[in-house]
Design a protein around this motif. Sequence first.
Motif, PDB file in Angstrom:
ATOM      1  N   ARG A 192     -20.548 -48.362  -3.779  1.00  0.00           N
ATOM      2  CA  ARG A 192     -19.714 -47.460  -3.187  1.00  0.00           C
ATOM      3  C   ARG A 192     -19.901 -47.014  -2.122  1.00  0.00           C
ATOM      4  O   ARG A 192     -19.522 -46.669  -1.536  1.00  0.00           O
ATOM      5  N   ASP A 193     -21.496 -46.757  -1.773  1.00  0.00           N
ATOM      6  CA  ASP A 193     -21.471 -46.824  -0.785  1.00  0.00           C
ATOM      7  C   ASP A 193     -21.031 -47.511   0.298  1.00  0.00           C
ATOM      8  O   ASP A 193     -20.885 -47.376   1.572  1.00  0.00           O
ATOM      9  N   TYR A 194     -21.364 -48.881  -0.262  1.00  0.00           N
ATOM     10  CA  TYR A 194     -20.396 -49.587   0.874  1.00  0.00           C
ATOM     11  C   TYR A 194     -19.147 -49.796   0.656  1.00  0.00           C
ATOM     12  O   TYR A 194     -18.406 -49.790   2.105  1.00  0.00           O
ATOM     13  N   VAL A 195     -18.533 -49.381  -0.249  1.00  0.00           N
ATOM     14  CA  VAL A 195     -17.065 -48.195  -0.130  1.00  0.00           C
ATOM     15  C   VAL A 195     -17.152 -47.197   1.411  1.00  0.00           C
ATOM     16  O   VAL A 195     -15.770 -47.654   2.120  1.00  0.00           O
ATOM     17  N   ILE A 196     -17.745 -46.884   0.858  1.00  0.00           N
ATOM     18  CA  ILE A 196     -17.250 -45.080   1.628  1.00  0.00           C
ATOM     19  C   ILE A 196     -17.368 -45.813   3.943  1.00  0.00           C
ATOM     20  O   ILE A 196     -17.551 -45.679   4.488  1.00  0.00           O
ATOM     21  N   THR A 216     -22.616 -41.782  10.386  1.00  0.00           N
ATOM     22  CA  THR A 216     -21.766 -42.390   9.915  1.00  0.00           C
ATOM     23  C   THR A 216     -20.423 -41.991  10.465  1.00  0.00           C
ATOM     24  O   THR A 216     -19.347 -43.047  11.020  1.00  0.00           O
ATOM     25  N   LEU A 217     -19.905 -40.837   9.995  1.00  0.00           N
ATOM     26  CA  LEU A 217     -18.633 -40.656  10.094  1.00  0.00           C
ATOM     27  C   LEU A 217     -18.150 -40.348  11.370  1.00  0.00           C
ATOM     28  O   LEU A 217     -16.935 -40.928  11.972  1.00  0.00           O
ATOM     29  N   ASN A 218     -18.798 -40.080  12.292  1.00  0.00           N
ATOM     30  CA  ASN A 218     -18.851 -39.626  13.622  1.00  0.00           C
ATOM     31  C   ASN A 218     -18.384 -40.772  14.302  1.00  0.00           C
ATOM     32  O   ASN A 218     -16.931 -41.818  15.417  1.00  0.00           O
ATOM     33  N   ILE A 219     -19.734 -42.195  13.993  1.00  0.00           N
ATOM     34  CA  ILE A 219     -19.029 -43.499  14.343  1.00  0.00           C
ATOM     35  C   ILE A 219     -18.177 -44.363  14.414  1.00  0.00           C
ATOM     36  O   ILE A 219     -16.893 -44.603  15.054  1.00  0.00           O
ATOM     37  N   GLN A 220     -17.490 -43.938  13.016  1.00  0.00           N
ATOM     38  CA  GLN A 220     -16.404 -44.367  12.128  1.00  0.00           C
ATOM     39  C   GLN A 220     -14.959 -43.553  13.478  1.00  0.00           C
ATOM     40  O   GLN A 220     -14.212 -44.152  13.159  1.00  0.00           O
ATOM     41  N   LYS A 221     -15.639 -42.730  13.008  1.00  0.00           N
ATOM     42  CA  LYS A 221     -13.767 -42.399  13.628  1.00  0.00           C
ATOM     43  C   LYS A 221     -13.783 -42.189  15.203  1.00  0.00           C
ATOM     44  O   LYS A 221     -12.645 -42.520  15.350  1.00  0.00           O
ATOM     45  N   GLY A 318     -13.953 -48.829   5.357  1.00  0.00           N
ATOM     46  CA  GLY A 318     -15.044 -47.590   5.715  1.00  0.00           C
ATOM     47  C   GLY A 318     -14.369 -46.800   6.453  1.00  0.00           C
ATOM     48  O   GLY A 318     -13.979 -45.328   6.831  1.00  0.00           O
ATOM     49  N   LEU A 319     -13.262 -47.505   7.662  1.00  0.00           N
ATOM     50  CA  LEU A 319     -12.380 -47.512   8.167  1.00  0.00           C
ATOM     51  C   LEU A 319     -10.854 -46.780   7.442  1.00  0.00           C
ATOM     52  O   LEU A 319     -10.524 -45.492   8.251  1.00  0.00           O
ATOM     53  N   LEU A 320     -10.649 -47.436   6.527  1.00  0.00           N
ATOM     54  CA  LEU A 320      -9.812 -46.230   5.769  1.00  0.00           C
ATOM     55  C   LEU A 320     -10.485 -45.347   5.266  1.00  0.00           C
ATOM     56  O   LEU A 320      -9.665 -43.856   5.276  1.00  0.00           O
ATOM     57  N   VAL A 321     -11.797 -44.850   4.520  1.00  0.00           N
ATOM     58  CA  VAL A 321     -12.185 -43.642   3.959  1.00  0.00           C
ATOM     59  C   VAL A 321     -12.201 -43.160   4.940  1.00  0.00           C
ATOM     60  O   VAL A 321     -11.965 -41.580   5.198  1.00  0.00           O
ATOM     61  N   ALA A 322     -12.715 -43.668   6.705  1.00  0.00           N
ATOM     62  CA  ALA A 322     -13.095 -42.528   7.599  1.00  0.00           C
ATOM     63  C   ALA A 322     -11.673 -41.956   8.165  1.00  0.00           C
ATOM     64  O   ALA A 322     -11.344 -40.738   8.851  1.00  0.00           O
TER      65      ALA A 322
END
Length: 447
Positions: A192-196, A216-221, A318-322
């Motif tokens: 689940r961590d890997y999914v996110i 992590t979210l800032n990097i993904q965005k 992870g980019l889909l989730v972001a």
Amino acid sequence: MDKLLRRKIDAYLIAWKNNADKKPLIVKGARQIGKTRSIEWFASQNYTSVIQINFVEQKKYRDIFNDGLEVDTILKNISLLNPEFKFIPGETIFFFDELQACPNCASSLKFFKLDGRFDVICSGSLMGINYKEIESNSVGYKDDYEMHSMDFEEFLWAKGYSDDFIEDLYTHMHNVEPLSSLQLDVLMDLFRDYVIIGGMPEVVNTYIKNKNFSGTLNIQKQLLKDYEEDITKYVEGLDKAKVKAVYNHISTFLAKENKRFQITKITKNARNRDYIGCVEWLADAGVVNICYCMNHPELPLKGNYDPKLYKIYFKDTGLLVASLDEEAQEDLRANKNLGTYKGAIYENIVGDMLVKQGYSLFYYNSNKPALEMDFFVRDADSLIPVEVKANDGATASLNNLLKSDKYADVKYGIKFGYKNIGYNGKFYTFPYFLTFLLKRFFSNRNA
């Protein structure tokens, strides 16, 4: 130079170096998946002299091929630009980065191979877009390696798990022996961590260092914005706004019941013919995986699909989730609750794990008879339906495919879910996180 993350390309590069008859190597893949870092590390550990040239950042080096493609001519021109470079036969590697910005470099690979004194690796982020030209310039004189963002095995390595641990997982899978409840729970939590967070190295590094999702979210965005910028910068011969419109609607369609991408729903009066090439551009740029609808559930897979019917998945989940809305983000990161997007997210990640093993993606959907299947892959002699269950619901389509005489190529199936390892005589059940071992399972099942 330090290198925190172990990658699968590391072992490949060592084997390539040790091959006495090696050809120049071209490493393809999306931007920021770790290509340059992995090649730099390998070069620094294995060669006395590293000649690294980036054709985007160091544009003047694009002219080193203008006087001819013989190796000595190229060396002379490189020396003019940088007299400190040392060319030691047998101990020097040339690393040409962002090859797509200098197709002439691809023409030189034949001469480097025939000369034989130096090893050569080329790389590039958006190479797929220009690859026909690169391929025609170097056909027969290069090897290819397609690199992806980190798969779940590489993620487990980053978390400190050993090869023996992964071998034990495979042994359970091969022997169809259930995991202990502790193993299942711990691995599902890791998954689940890997999914996110997905498999982008910078995101994984941040997660490993902080031991949580912070940052992590800032990097993904930012990565999502970078991909948008690439569309603005590099799309040629297509309407940039239309390519962006496709890119920005991927998560919208994945949230729908049938998940099929429909151009007509992007904007009023949109027509398929106006968007020809847009989806393919995103696939060539390494941003998306395309999953085509099969005409019939039978072999062969290639040629047996409708190019106008497809689903689009993010290459990195992870980019889909972001890309989801702020409320979903909070729930995901605080509670690991995948909510209404659960089905789309698990489908996206299983699809990506299949692609990372070399599979192309195909699905099937029919009303007469009512039959739908998330993915189809194949082994040596059979077509294998792969069902991805977000909950513990019925598997009507899988059962119908396996019991009907109409589908002679379908001999057994695979079901992924939050389930332990099992086999009911018709299909195997595996937890999602074992998808990365599926190709190995097939090859040894038939051995």
